[in-house]
Design a protein around this motif. Structure first.
Motif, PDB file in Angstrom:
ATOM      1  N   GLY B 132       0.847  -1.058  -0.042  1.00 53.78           N
ATOM      2  CA  GLY B 132       0.066  -0.010  -0.019  1.00 53.78           C
ATOM      3  C   GLY B 132       0.853   1.362  -0.158  1.00 53.78           C
ATOM      4  N   THR B 134       1.922   3.149  -2.461  1.00 53.81           N
ATOM      5  CA  THR B 134       1.291   4.393  -3.336  1.00 53.81           C
ATOM      6  C   THR B 134       0.222   4.968  -2.423  1.00 53.81           C
ATOM      7  N   ALA B 135      -0.635   4.193  -1.999  1.00 57.28           N
ATOM      8  CA  ALA B 135      -1.910   4.865  -1.181  1.00 57.28           C
ATOM      9  C   ALA B 135      -1.378   5.474  -0.120  1.00 57.28           C
ATOM     10  N   ILE B 139      -2.075   9.623   0.704  1.00 54.19           N
ATOM     11  CA  ILE B 139      -2.522  10.021   1.776  1.00 54.19           C
ATOM     12  C   ILE B 139      -1.615  11.243   2.445  1.00 54.19           C
TER      13      ILE B 139
END
Lengths: 430, 332
Positions: B132, B134-135, B139
């Motif tokens: 995760g 990239t996520a 954020i």
């Protein structure tokens, strides 16, 4: 770096000069030729940018055009805060609005002294008397430079249920009663008074009312006219403000509370029954309505005047402020005629029905239907005089300095003497 | 906090390539002249639009502000009341303005000392191969995309007494640490700093992530072969090679901190009791709120000079090695 040859350098200098000239030229554009053939356009900037006020003014403009087909009115509704920055720039320009929102007092005097406002004394002589004492606040040196359509008063808005919970049956009428009311509410764990300390001007209401109650009318009028604040009653006003602050009647963290934004604002706290009172202007019911959970008017809302205070002032004197319109120096003569229409009993009566303010024209009182607003209207009309909020009555630089000093007192960072000193310093620097 | 000043300041505008002259035969004098004219036309054509905008919207207003600052002027009417440097004397003698300068200085120092290491640490973390990633990067960057007004109003509401922040503190058992975040004159500046960090950290992280991409993998491999530990690798390879990025970030951060306005204005108006004023909020308050345009202009000029001197010194002594060539030209 390639060293620029002389030709290059001359070229660059030439371009720079050209560009500067273009930039400078931008400021002097715009033409304001009087329209020929009797057709006149009035541009009208007002601050009712939401319905029902917005629709009402549009209707007034349309009605006036129907009666005077040669006059077309271009209505521009703007957000209230925008006037602060837009009006000075617009008045500087070659193309100012013809009719625009005007709060009177020192700000108006500023604009008048710069020659930007049309003298309406002659044009309004025959009918300005219908507006009663209210019109005085739109005069400078005895000349009429604007026309009010609303004059409201500041007072305590309170939540009836919370007062009942604390066993308070009648609203406090004296300073001591106010202080004991605060104690009673605190005993029931109710925040007695909500205040929007972040915005500073709500703090100033207390000081202003204590000055108006403690100083004679003559002292107040002279002080504002001459910008001298030597009478001890002004320090006394600060001392009584401090007495109230020391009683800790305000909600937690009140220094950072906004006046009108959201449920945690001072109006929101009153709307949601989290605080029992708020010293605010006549617009508060509308603000509160927007902050109640169901967006309905708060039917538990009551009003009482600022309590009597020992001193030279009249216990019936009011602190308040209003709305009006001025014509800019370039406006055609039709401007005054349009203002007469706005101030007519017919328009004022219907405007009062909109419920956003208290009308000033005699005979329009019947338009006020809300029972609480009627109480305010009675209080206002029985007041020996309505003192404009000091930050409006004084020139803006002085008024804002006073607000800041009072806010500092609320934060425990200024003494009553220092508030008056700040006021005097600003008056000296103006 | 925009990068426009930087781009404007360092955009290479020199080194016009020599015009391609025909290579056949001997160069004639006429060709050279025609080439020079063409070059001139090109320069005029390409530079003019930018120059027009720059002069009209940057240079001209600065000159005007300096001019206004010599007058006592309420923004209406003509400039008649010439007061010389009185406005400057008044500003520099005003405790509120001095306080505002101090607040800016505190924000500058805190930004460098707190945000820098924090951003580098998070960038290193987000540079690791992890699920995760990239996520998580997105954020981190979201607050930076939000408008200042939205951020300000949201935090203003969350920081009210018994608001979301207080609820959060209670939920994690830190109810005793709750303060009047915005209502305490001793605390409000640091509350503002937390919000500023929340808002702008994402930008720093992205910068550092980009900087990390530029470090050759071979160096890490070589270090690993030499037996360097993780800490030694970071200290001896990552941080030195992040130098250019760090210096650029620090520059943007300093300038942004000096010009801090929106968040403070929306959340506190510089209060309570001027405890969170910055130079820019002071300027707007005096200039636009109080109609002291002459005085406000003087404050603006002081703010400009402070920013300019800081930027100049920084460019001259710290950024010099990074911008060598771009700024100084290869001809020396």
């Amino acid at each position: 770096m390639l060293s620029p040859s002389r030709g290059h350098r001359r070229l660059l200098i030439g371009m720079l000069a050209l560009v500067t000239a273009i930039g400078a030229g931008c400021g002097t554009g715009g033409e304001d030729e009087p329209e020929s053939g009797g057709a006149v356009t009035l541009t009208w900037w007002h601050n009712a940018n939401a319905d029902p006020g917005k629709a009402f003014w549009q209707q007034v403009a349309d009605e006036y055009h129907a009666k005077n087909p040669n006059v077309t009115i271009q209505v521009v509704a703007m957000q209230n805060e925008q006037f602060k920055t837009k009006i000075p720039v617009a008045l500087q320009s070659q193309d100012p609005p013809d009719v625009f929102q005007q709060w009177g007092g020192g700000q108006l005097a500023d604009q008048v002294s710069s020659g930007r406002i049309k003298d309406l004394t002659e044009a309004t002589k025959s009918w300005v008397g219908n507006l009663g004492k209210a019109a005085v606040n739109w005069q400078v040196d005895g000349k009429q430079y604007g026309i009010p359509y609303s004059l409201g008063v500041v007072g305590f808005w309170y939540h009836k249920d919370l007062f009942a919970q604390a066993g308070i049956t009648t609203p406090p009428a004296t300073w001591d009663e106010l202080l004991s009311t605060v104690e009673k509410l605190k005993a029931k764990n109710i925040a007695p008074i909500a205040i929007g300390g972040k915005d500073r001007w709500p703090d100033a209401f207390y000081w202003a009312y204590l000055a108006v109650r403690g100083c004679s009318e003559q002292v107040i009028k002279d002080s504002i006219a001459k910008y001298t604040f030597d009478d001890p009653c002004f320090v006394k006003a600060g001392e009584m403000t401090k007495q109230l602050i020391d009683a800790q009647p305000f909600q937690k963290g009140f220094l950072a509370t906004p006046a009108q934004q959201g449920a945690t604002s001072s109006a929101g706290l009153l709307a949601n029954g989290k605080a029992a009172m708020e010293l605010q202007g006549h617009w508060n019911p509308g603000v509160i309505q927007g902050l109640t959970p169901d967006k309905k008017p708060l039917d538990k809302l009551g009003w009482f005047p600022f309590p009597a205070v020992p001193g030279a002032g009249d216990p019936k004197a009011a602190v308040g402020g209003g709305d009006g319109f001025s014509c800019s120096y370039k406006a055609p003569d039709e401007c005054a005629d349009f203002l007469e229409y706005i101030a007519s009993v017919d328009v004022q009566t219907r405007w009062a029905g909109v419920g956003t303010g208290l009308p000033v024209t005699k005979g329009a009182e019947g338009g006020v239907t809300d029972p609480v607003l009627k109480t305010l209207l009675d209080f206002r009309d029985q007041a020996p005089y309505v003192q404009l909020y000091f930050d409006i009555a004084l020139e803006t630089s002085v008024g804002e300095a006073l607000n800041e000093a009072i806010a500092n007192e609320f934060a425990g960072k200024a003494t009553p003497d220092e508030v008056v000193k700040a006021l005097k310093d600003a008056a000296k620097n103006r | 906090m925009s990068t426009s000043e930087l781009v404007g300041g360092t955009a290479p505008t020199t080194d016009v390539p020599p015009p391609a002259t025909p290579n056949r035969g001997k160069p004639r004098l006429g060709d050279a002249r025609r080439g020079a004219i063409r070059r001139t036309v090109e320069v005029v054509l390409f530079v003019s639009p930018a120059l027009v905008l720059y002069v009209a919207f940057v240079l001209f207003p600065i000159v005007l502000a300096a001019y206004y600052s010599l007058y006592k002027w309420n923004g209406l009417g003509a400039l008649t009341d010439f007061v010389g440097f009185e406005n400057y004397r008044r500003a520099l003698g005003d405790d509120v303005f001095r306080g505002a300068i101090a607040h800016n200085a505190i924000i500058v120092v805190l930004s460098l000392v707190v945000q820098g290491p924090l951003a580098i640490g998070l960038a290193l973390l987000l540079n690791q191969p992890l699920r995760g990633r990239t996520a998580l990067r997105a954020i981190c960057f979201i607050p930076y995309i939000l408008s200042e007004v939205v951020t300000g109003v949201t935090w203003l509401l969350m920081l009210q007494p018994d608001g979301l922040i207080d609820e959060f503190f209670r939920a994690v058992g830190l109810g005793g640490a709750i303060e009047l975040w915005l209502g305490d004159t001793e605390l409000v500046l640091y509350t503002m700093f937390v919000v500023i960090t929340w808002k702008y950290l994402g930008f720093a992280i992205i910068l550092f992530l980009a900087g990390l991409q530029g470090i050759p993998q071979e160096l890490y491999e070589a270090a690993a072969i030499d037996g360097a530990g993780r800490w030694a690798t970071i200290r001896r390879i990552t941080l030195p090679l992040l130098g250019p990025t760090t210096r650029i970030w620090a520059f943007l951060s300093i300038i942004g901190s000096l010009q801090l306005f929106d968040l403070v204005w929306i959340m506190t108006l510089g209060g309570p009791a001027n405890a969170s004023n910055t130079m820019a909020t002071y300027m707007i308050d005096r200039g636009f709120q109080r109609y002291e345009y002459g005085y406000g202009s003087a404050v603006a000029v002081i703010l400009f000079i402070i920013s300019f001197v800081v930027a100049f010194v920084y460019q001259r002594y710290i950024l010099r090695r990074d911008t060598e060539g771009a700024l100084t030209g290869n001809a020396g």
